[in-house]
Design a protein around this motif. Structure first.
Motif, PDB file in Angstrom:
ATOM      1  N   ARG A   2      -5.430  -6.369  -5.163  1.00  0.00           N
ATOM      2  CA  ARG A   2      -4.097  -6.370  -6.076  1.00  0.00           C
ATOM      3  C   ARG A   2      -3.738  -4.832  -6.324  1.00  0.00           C
ATOM      4  O   ARG A   2      -4.910  -4.120  -6.762  1.00  0.00           O
ATOM      5  N   VAL A   3      -2.638  -4.620  -6.256  1.00  0.00           N
ATOM      6  CA  VAL A   3      -1.930  -3.424  -6.870  1.00  0.00           C
ATOM      7  C   VAL A   3      -1.954  -3.413  -8.327  1.00  0.00           C
ATOM      8  O   VAL A   3      -1.121  -4.342  -8.746  1.00  0.00           O
ATOM      9  N   LYS A   4      -2.571  -2.425  -8.892  1.00  0.00           N
ATOM     10  CA  LYS A   4      -2.567  -2.134 -10.344  1.00  0.00           C
ATOM     11  C   LYS A   4      -2.023  -1.194 -11.001  1.00  0.00           C
ATOM     12  O   LYS A   4      -1.464  -1.029 -12.203  1.00  0.00           O
ATOM     13  N   ASN A   5      -1.920  -0.150 -10.115  1.00  0.00           N
ATOM     14  CA  ASN A   5      -1.448   1.174 -10.742  1.00  0.00           C
ATOM     15  C   ASN A   5      -0.708   2.093  -9.578  1.00  0.00           C
ATOM     16  O   ASN A   5      -0.891   2.380  -8.198  1.00  0.00           O
ATOM     17  N   ILE A   6       0.778   1.945 -10.074  1.00  0.00           N
ATOM     18  CA  ILE A   6       1.764   2.569  -9.034  1.00  0.00           C
ATOM     19  C   ILE A   6       2.112   4.105  -9.648  1.00  0.00           C
ATOM     20  O   ILE A   6       2.485   4.291 -10.882  1.00  0.00           O
ATOM     21  N   PHE A 362       8.270  -5.686  -3.192  1.00  0.00           N
ATOM     22  CA  PHE A 362       7.272  -5.172  -3.454  1.00  0.00           C
ATOM     23  C   PHE A 362       6.341  -6.517  -3.644  1.00  0.00           C
ATOM     24  O   PHE A 362       6.512  -7.445  -4.330  1.00  0.00           O
ATOM     25  N   SER A 363       4.968  -6.328  -3.113  1.00  0.00           N
ATOM     26  CA  SER A 363       4.079  -7.334  -3.300  1.00  0.00           C
ATOM     27  C   SER A 363       2.932  -6.738  -4.052  1.00  0.00           C
ATOM     28  O   SER A 363       2.468  -5.641  -3.722  1.00  0.00           O
ATOM     29  N   VAL A 364       2.494  -7.624  -5.173  1.00  0.00           N
ATOM     30  CA  VAL A 364       1.268  -6.947  -5.877  1.00  0.00           C
ATOM     31  C   VAL A 364      -0.039  -7.181  -5.280  1.00  0.00           C
ATOM     32  O   VAL A 364      -1.032  -6.663  -5.557  1.00  0.00           O
ATOM     33  N   LYS A 366      -1.849  -6.432  -1.451  1.00  0.00           N
ATOM     34  CA  LYS A 366      -1.739  -5.353  -0.624  1.00  0.00           C
ATOM     35  C   LYS A 366      -1.440  -6.193   0.511  1.00  0.00           C
ATOM     36  O   LYS A 366      -0.784  -5.685   1.705  1.00  0.00           O
ATOM     37  N   SER A 367      -2.129  -7.388   1.154  1.00  0.00           N
ATOM     38  CA  SER A 367      -1.927  -8.136   2.267  1.00  0.00           C
ATOM     39  C   SER A 367      -0.386  -8.204   2.533  1.00  0.00           C
ATOM     40  O   SER A 367      -0.143  -8.441   3.714  1.00  0.00           O
ATOM     41  N   GLY A 368       0.263  -8.275   1.526  1.00  0.00           N
ATOM     42  CA  GLY A 368       1.865  -8.666   1.842  1.00  0.00           C
ATOM     43  C   GLY A 368       2.736  -7.479   2.182  1.00  0.00           C
ATOM     44  O   GLY A 368       3.824  -7.486   2.416  1.00  0.00           O
ATOM     45  N   MET A 369       1.990  -6.385   2.092  1.00  0.00           N
ATOM     46  CA  MET A 369       2.819  -5.115   2.118  1.00  0.00           C
ATOM     47  C   MET A 369       3.491  -4.888   3.612  1.00  0.00           C
ATOM     48  O   MET A 369       4.497  -4.612   3.830  1.00  0.00           O
ATOM     49  N   SER A 370       2.469  -5.029   4.661  1.00  0.00           N
ATOM     50  CA  SER A 370       3.235  -4.525   5.959  1.00  0.00           C
ATOM     51  C   SER A 370       4.512  -5.511   6.551  1.00  0.00           C
ATOM     52  O   SER A 370       5.176  -4.877   6.876  1.00  0.00           O
ATOM     53  N   VAL A 371       4.299  -6.637   5.844  1.00  0.00           N
ATOM     54  CA  VAL A 371       5.549  -7.467   6.493  1.00  0.00           C
ATOM     55  C   VAL A 371       6.679  -6.970   5.615  1.00  0.00           C
ATOM     56  O   VAL A 371       7.914  -6.853   6.383  1.00  0.00           O
ATOM     57  N   ALA A 372       6.603  -6.750   4.429  1.00  0.00           N
ATOM     58  CA  ALA A 372       7.873  -6.227   3.367  1.00  0.00           C
ATOM     59  C   ALA A 372       8.107  -4.866   4.084  1.00  0.00           C
ATOM     60  O   ALA A 372       9.345  -4.485   3.938  1.00  0.00           O
ATOM     61  N   ALA A 373       7.205  -3.785   4.548  1.00  0.00           N
ATOM     62  CA  ALA A 373       7.409  -2.733   5.013  1.00  0.00           C
ATOM     63  C   ALA A 373       8.247  -2.689   6.083  1.00  0.00           C
ATOM     64  O   ALA A 373       9.283  -1.936   6.371  1.00  0.00           O
ATOM     65  N   ASP A 374       7.895  -3.666   7.235  1.00  0.00           N
ATOM     66  CA  ASP A 374       8.664  -3.659   8.391  1.00  0.00           C
ATOM     67  C   ASP A 374      10.374  -3.981   8.203  1.00  0.00           C
ATOM     68  O   ASP A 374      10.993  -3.443   8.819  1.00  0.00           O
TER      69      ASP A 374
END
Length: 510
Positions: A2-6, A362-364, A366-374
């Protein structure tokens, strides 16, 4: 994980827009912390002072009142852009101009382009709206009693970019739980997965976060320098590469034009943006076709001042964008992502759109980041390409041939395949909504119509029935009636602003 600090590296308009968009989208995630890291030593460009109407939606989303914007950022209204001398001078030598207004070119919902083409030699296309007459009369787009963010004429704003960033910062920190840290970031380190592990400050401190937003301007510290994401150079399409910017104080009683002035010259153009207490003026030029001394003389001539009295800020402009704006656990926004000269107020518009797109995807986890990034990378690349097309349109369809700059832009332009195809289509048929198949065409059919026909683009006339002519003529007469009505109902721009500021001040505790 989980992303907690941005961390958002860099303040200014880009950094604080990102903070507000993220904080609103993540407001239900109580365990997530957003921190804007701002250097006390690095200034901001601070010349992005023009906007488009979309900014009103973002301000409402953030919970920023229109009253606070008007009262704290030297804000004025903008109903569009007045383009002067973008066409060859006529026999009389009188300057030519056209408007790109924010009002729709479809009065009553009817496509009037066919009627315009019948009368193109004697009619200005922007007259299908009420804007030119009201703008020339220096009218405000709102009535005194108009609700916040609403008015009888569509509008955006001019504002002091530095103060606007401060307003965004105040809102983010006080209302949306965003943290603010002062530090100068000089480097970053990657972990074994190729993600940014921590930031290194000038004082030697290591700052660890889970996700990073690069708003470091042209420096592009993370996306450009650390990840070395390639820069897609668009200087062959957009030839201007330098601007000289100044701020000129104005008298309290002077009229305030409710539009941005974009005036062309032999090697580019200049902007003139009116705020409540000053004008922001920038002389944009191609250094391959004009020296800095010539540019300074041109700026001075526009201002009616001696060049020796001016000390403009020189701003090099690198036209293009990063191949990706989202890489691993880094997103770049603002100048760190890309830049095109400020014609049509593109800078804040693209930054606002990209920040909103990023925040919504944005996904909290991290496993969802690559799909969103593409997905987001495809969207933003497409957006930049079409923005470049729209800016280049202003140059390539001009009939000016009075300098090497204009001859190169008009006789040997390097157009994208999309713009080439569209211009070829529009020689036979006027632009249609269906020509713009993506919602990420930030400038769509309405914008193109105003520029194309403001600059007298040649489209073959269509035969029309008498009934069609009568219907179109009736709608145009309705526009003229509306303009006449509003000319009486609306007060002057300066009068509206001064009246508002006096009322705002009287309602505030001493």
């Amino acid at each position: 994980m989980r992303v907690k600090n941005i961390a958002i590296i860099g303040g200014g308009t880009a950094g604080w827009l990102a903070a507000n968009h993220l904080a609103v989208e993540l407001r239900a995630e109580q365990d997530i912390t957003i921190t804007v890291i701002e250097s006390p030593e690095i200034g901001i460009i601070g010349v992005g002072e023009g906007t488009v109407p979309h900014i009103r939606k973002s301000l409402m989303k953030f919970g920023i009142s229109e009253a606070d914007l008007l009262a704290t950022c030297d804000t004025t209204f903008k109903v569009g852009i007045k383009f002067v001398d973008w066409m060859a001078a006529g026999p009389s030598g009188i300057e030519n101009f056209y408007y790109h207004p924010f009002s729709s070119p479809y009065p009553g919902g009817i496509d009037t382009s066919s009627l315009y083409l019948q009368q193109a030699e004697t009619t200005e296309f922007a007259e299908v709206t009420e804007v030119p007459g009201l703008a020339e009369a220096m009218k405000a787009p709102k009535k005194i009693e108009s609700p916040p963010f609403e008015g009888p004429v569509n509008y955006a704003y001019h504002f002091n970019a530095v103060k606007f960033g401060q307003l965004l910062a105040k809102n983010a920190v006080q209302k949306l739980r965003v943290k603010h840290k002062l530090a100068t970031i000089i480097d970053a380190c990657l972990n074994e997965r190729g993600e940014v592990d921590y930031l290194l400050t000038q004082e030697g401190e290591r700052l660890h976060y889970d996700f990073y937003v690069d708003c470091t301007g042209f420096n592009s510290l993370l996306l450009g320098k650390l990840y070395q994401v390639p820069f897609v150079d668009k200087s062959a399409q957009i030839l201007t590469d330098t601007a000289l910017a100044v701020q000129i104080a104005t008298e309290p009683a002077c009229e305030i034009p409710p539009y941005t002035l974009a005036k062309a010259h032999q090697a580019g153009w200049l902007w003139d943006i009116p705020l409540t207490n000053r004008r922001g003026v920038g002389f944009v030029y191609a250094s391959a076709h004009m020296t800095q001394e010539q540019a300074l003389q041109g700026l001075a001539a526009h201002l009616g001042m001696d060049a020796e009295r001016l000390s403009p800020r020189r701003i090099p402009m690198k036209i293009g964008y990063r191949e990706k704006f989202w890489c691993k656990n880094v997103v770049a926004l603002g100048l760190a992502q890309g830049f095109v000269e400020p014609l049509e107020a593109t800078s804040i518009f693209v930054t606002d759109l990209a920040a909103d797109l990023f925040a919504r995807n944005f996904s909290v986890d991290k496993s969802g980041m690559s799909v969103a990034a593409d997905y987001c990378n495809k969207v933003i690349s497409y957006t930049w390409e079409r923005v470049m097309d729209f800016v280049q349109l202003h140059y390539c369809i001009s009939d000016r041939r009075d300098s090497d700059f204009w001859r190169l832009n008009t006789m040997e332009p390097k157009l994208s395949d999309v713009l080439t195809e569209r211009l070829a289509m529009w020689k036979f048929n006027a632009p249609k909504k269906s020509d713009f198949f993506s919602r990420f065409d930030l400038f769509d059919v309405e914008n193109f119509l105003f520029v194309l026909y403001g600059m007298k683009y040649k489209t073959i006339k269509k035969n029309m029935t008498q009934a069609e002519l009568q219907a179109f003529t009736r709608e145009l007469q309705n526009v003229r009636n509306t303009e006449s009505f509003l000319a009486k109902e609306l007060i002057g721009h300066r009068e509206w602003i001064d009246g508002f500021l006096a009322a705002y001040k009287s309602m505030r505790p001493a």
